[in-house]
Design a protein around this motif. Sequence first.
Motif, PDB file in Angstrom:
ATOM      1  N   VAL A  41      43.380 -61.527  35.300  1.00  0.00           N
ATOM      2  CA  VAL A  41      44.157 -61.135  36.477  1.00  0.00           C
ATOM      3  C   VAL A  41      44.801 -59.777  36.212  1.00  0.00           C
ATOM      4  N   SER A  42      45.315 -59.164  37.262  1.00  0.00           N
ATOM      5  CA  SER A  42      46.002 -57.883  37.125  1.00  0.00           C
ATOM      6  C   SER A  42      47.472 -58.110  36.755  1.00  0.00           C
ATOM      7  N   LYS A  43      48.138 -57.010  36.400  1.00  0.00           N
ATOM      8  CA  LYS A  43      49.569 -57.111  36.075  1.00  0.00           C
ATOM      9  C   LYS A  43      50.368 -57.549  37.295  1.00  0.00           C
ATOM     10  N   ARG A  44      49.951 -57.102  38.463  1.00  0.00           N
ATOM     11  CA  ARG A  44      50.647 -57.474  39.699  1.00  0.00           C
ATOM     12  C   ARG A  44      50.512 -58.975  39.961  1.00  0.00           C
ATOM     13  N   THR A  45      49.337 -59.518  39.726  1.00  0.00           N
ATOM     14  CA  THR A  45      49.130 -60.957  39.915  1.00  0.00           C
ATOM     15  C   THR A  45      49.979 -61.739  38.934  1.00  0.00           C
ATOM     16  N   LEU A  46      50.075 -61.256  37.712  1.00  0.00           N
ATOM     17  CA  LEU A  46      50.909 -61.915  36.711  1.00  0.00           C
ATOM     18  C   LEU A  46      52.375 -61.901  37.135  1.00  0.00           C
ATOM     19  N   GLN A  47      52.803 -60.790  37.717  1.00  0.00           N
ATOM     20  CA  GLN A  47      54.174 -60.698  38.222  1.00  0.00           C
ATOM     21  C   GLN A  47      54.385 -61.698  39.357  1.00  0.00           C
ATOM     22  N   ARG A  48      53.380 -61.853  40.207  1.00  0.00           N
ATOM     23  CA  ARG A  48      53.457 -62.822  41.298  1.00  0.00           C
ATOM     24  C   ARG A  48      53.533 -64.248  40.747  1.00  0.00           C
TER      25      ARG A  48
ATOM     26  N   ARG B 235      54.889 -65.089  37.998  1.00  0.00           N
ATOM     27  CA  ARG B 235      56.254 -65.260  37.477  1.00  0.00           C
ATOM     28  C   ARG B 235      57.233 -65.522  38.605  1.00  0.00           C
ATOM     29  N   SER B 236      57.160 -64.715  39.663  1.00  0.00           N
ATOM     30  CA  SER B 236      58.179 -64.792  40.710  1.00  0.00           C
ATOM     31  C   SER B 236      57.963 -65.951  41.690  1.00  0.00           C
ATOM     32  N   LYS B 237      56.730 -66.226  42.078  1.00  0.00           N
ATOM     33  CA  LYS B 237      56.498 -67.228  43.117  1.00  0.00           C
ATOM     34  C   LYS B 237      55.979 -68.566  42.596  1.00  0.00           C
ATOM     35  N   CYS B 238      55.265 -68.552  41.481  1.00  0.00           N
ATOM     36  CA  CYS B 238      54.660 -69.798  40.987  1.00  0.00           C
ATOM     37  C   CYS B 238      55.416 -70.391  39.809  1.00  0.00           C
ATOM     38  N   GLY B 239      56.415 -69.711  39.329  1.00  0.00           N
ATOM     39  CA  GLY B 239      57.270 -70.281  38.293  1.00  0.00           C
ATOM     40  C   GLY B 239      56.749 -70.166  36.871  1.00  0.00           C
ATOM     41  N   LEU B 240      55.946 -69.154  36.578  1.00  0.00           N
ATOM     42  CA  LEU B 240      55.497 -68.943  35.201  1.00  0.00           C
ATOM     43  C   LEU B 240      56.701 -68.523  34.359  1.00  0.00           C
TER      44      LEU B 240
ATOM     45  N   ASN C 272      49.269 -75.422  37.992  1.00  0.00           N
ATOM     46  CA  ASN C 272      48.936 -74.591  39.144  1.00  0.00           C
ATOM     47  C   ASN C 272      47.446 -74.451  39.408  1.00  0.00           C
ATOM     48  N   PHE C 273      46.662 -74.293  38.395  1.00  0.00           N
ATOM     49  CA  PHE C 273      45.243 -74.084  38.651  1.00  0.00           C
ATOM     50  C   PHE C 273      44.565 -75.355  39.139  1.00  0.00           C
ATOM     51  N   ALA C 274      45.075 -76.514  38.755  1.00  0.00           N
ATOM     52  CA  ALA C 274      44.553 -77.766  39.308  1.00  0.00           C
ATOM     53  C   ALA C 274      44.866 -77.824  40.804  1.00  0.00           C
ATOM     54  N   MET C 275      46.066 -77.373  41.187  1.00  0.00           N
ATOM     55  CA  MET C 275      46.460 -77.349  42.591  1.00  0.00           C
ATOM     56  C   MET C 275      45.568 -76.371  43.372  1.00  0.00           C
ATOM     57  N   PHE C 276      45.270 -75.188  42.784  1.00  0.00           N
ATOM     58  CA  PHE C 276      44.413 -74.222  43.460  1.00  0.00           C
ATOM     59  C   PHE C 276      43.000 -74.772  43.640  1.00  0.00           C
ATOM     60  N   ALA C 277      42.507 -75.502  42.646  1.00  0.00           N
ATOM     61  CA  ALA C 277      41.166 -76.084  42.736  1.00  0.00           C
ATOM     62  C   ALA C 277      41.124 -77.132  43.850  1.00  0.00           C
ATOM     63  N   ARG C 278      42.188 -77.939  43.971  1.00  0.00           N
ATOM     64  CA  ARG C 278      42.228 -78.940  45.038  1.00  0.00           C
ATOM     65  C   ARG C 278      42.244 -78.263  46.410  1.00  0.00           C
ATOM     66  N   ARG C 279      43.013 -77.190  46.550  1.00  0.00           N
ATOM     67  CA  ARG C 279      43.057 -76.470  47.829  1.00  0.00           C
ATOM     68  C   ARG C 279      41.683 -75.927  48.191  1.00  0.00           C
ATOM     69  N   ARG C 280      40.996 -75.384  47.197  1.00  0.00           N
ATOM     70  CA  ARG C 280      39.679 -74.811  47.435  1.00  0.00           C
ATOM     71  C   ARG C 280      38.699 -75.893  47.885  1.00  0.00           C
ATOM     72  N   GLU C 281      38.776 -77.065  47.271  1.00  0.00           N
ATOM     73  CA  GLU C 281      37.894 -78.155  47.674  1.00  0.00           C
ATOM     74  C   GLU C 281      38.217 -78.638  49.075  1.00  0.00           C
ATOM     75  N   ASP C 282      39.501 -78.658  49.453  1.00  0.00           N
ATOM     76  CA  ASP C 282      39.893 -79.088  50.791  1.00  0.00           C
ATOM     77  C   ASP C 282      39.417 -78.108  51.862  1.00  0.00           C
ATOM     78  N   GLN C 283      39.271 -76.836  51.514  1.00  0.00           N
ATOM     79  CA  GLN C 283      38.870 -75.825  52.491  1.00  0.00           C
ATOM     80  C   GLN C 283      37.371 -75.793  52.695  1.00  0.00           C
ATOM     81  N   ARG C 284      36.613 -76.395  51.814  1.00  0.00           N
ATOM     82  CA  ARG C 284      35.155 -76.399  51.967  1.00  0.00           C
ATOM     83  C   ARG C 284      34.749 -77.287  53.140  1.00  0.00           C
ATOM     84  N   PRO C 285      33.706 -76.874  53.863  1.00  0.00           N
ATOM     85  CA  PRO C 285      33.271 -77.679  55.029  1.00  0.00           C
ATOM     86  C   PRO C 285      32.575 -78.951  54.626  1.00  0.00           C
TER      87      PRO C 285
END
Length: 105
Positions: A55-62, A64-69, A92-105
């Motif tokens: 990830v980028s430095k900006r994503t890492l900052q995000r 920290r601030s929004k996801c609680g790293l 968090n990544f388990a949560m992102f994987a679940r969201r991705r699966e829910d969005q699939r048709p």
Amino acid sequence: MLLEKEYFDIWMRRIMERLEAIEQRQKPPKAQEYPTLENGEKLFDNYDLCRMLHVSKRTLQRYRSKCGLKYRMLNQKAFYKESDVQEFIRDNFAMFARRREDQRP
């Protein structure tokens, strides 16, 4: 004739020294040793964590601030405990994987 041989030997030594110096500069650096805490746990800085998570430095900052790293500031530089990073990935990544699966048709 003897003088020419000495002159040749001096120049060959100089050339060999230069080649050895170039070779030393070309060798890959040793594996980076991560700083550790008193309990032996590794600390990662922004650069290390960006490379590990791809990830980028900006994503890492995000993260920290929004996801609680969790992080610690030492000498105005952010460091991350290995256990905190593993916990963040697990949560968090388990949560992102679940969201991705829910969005699939």
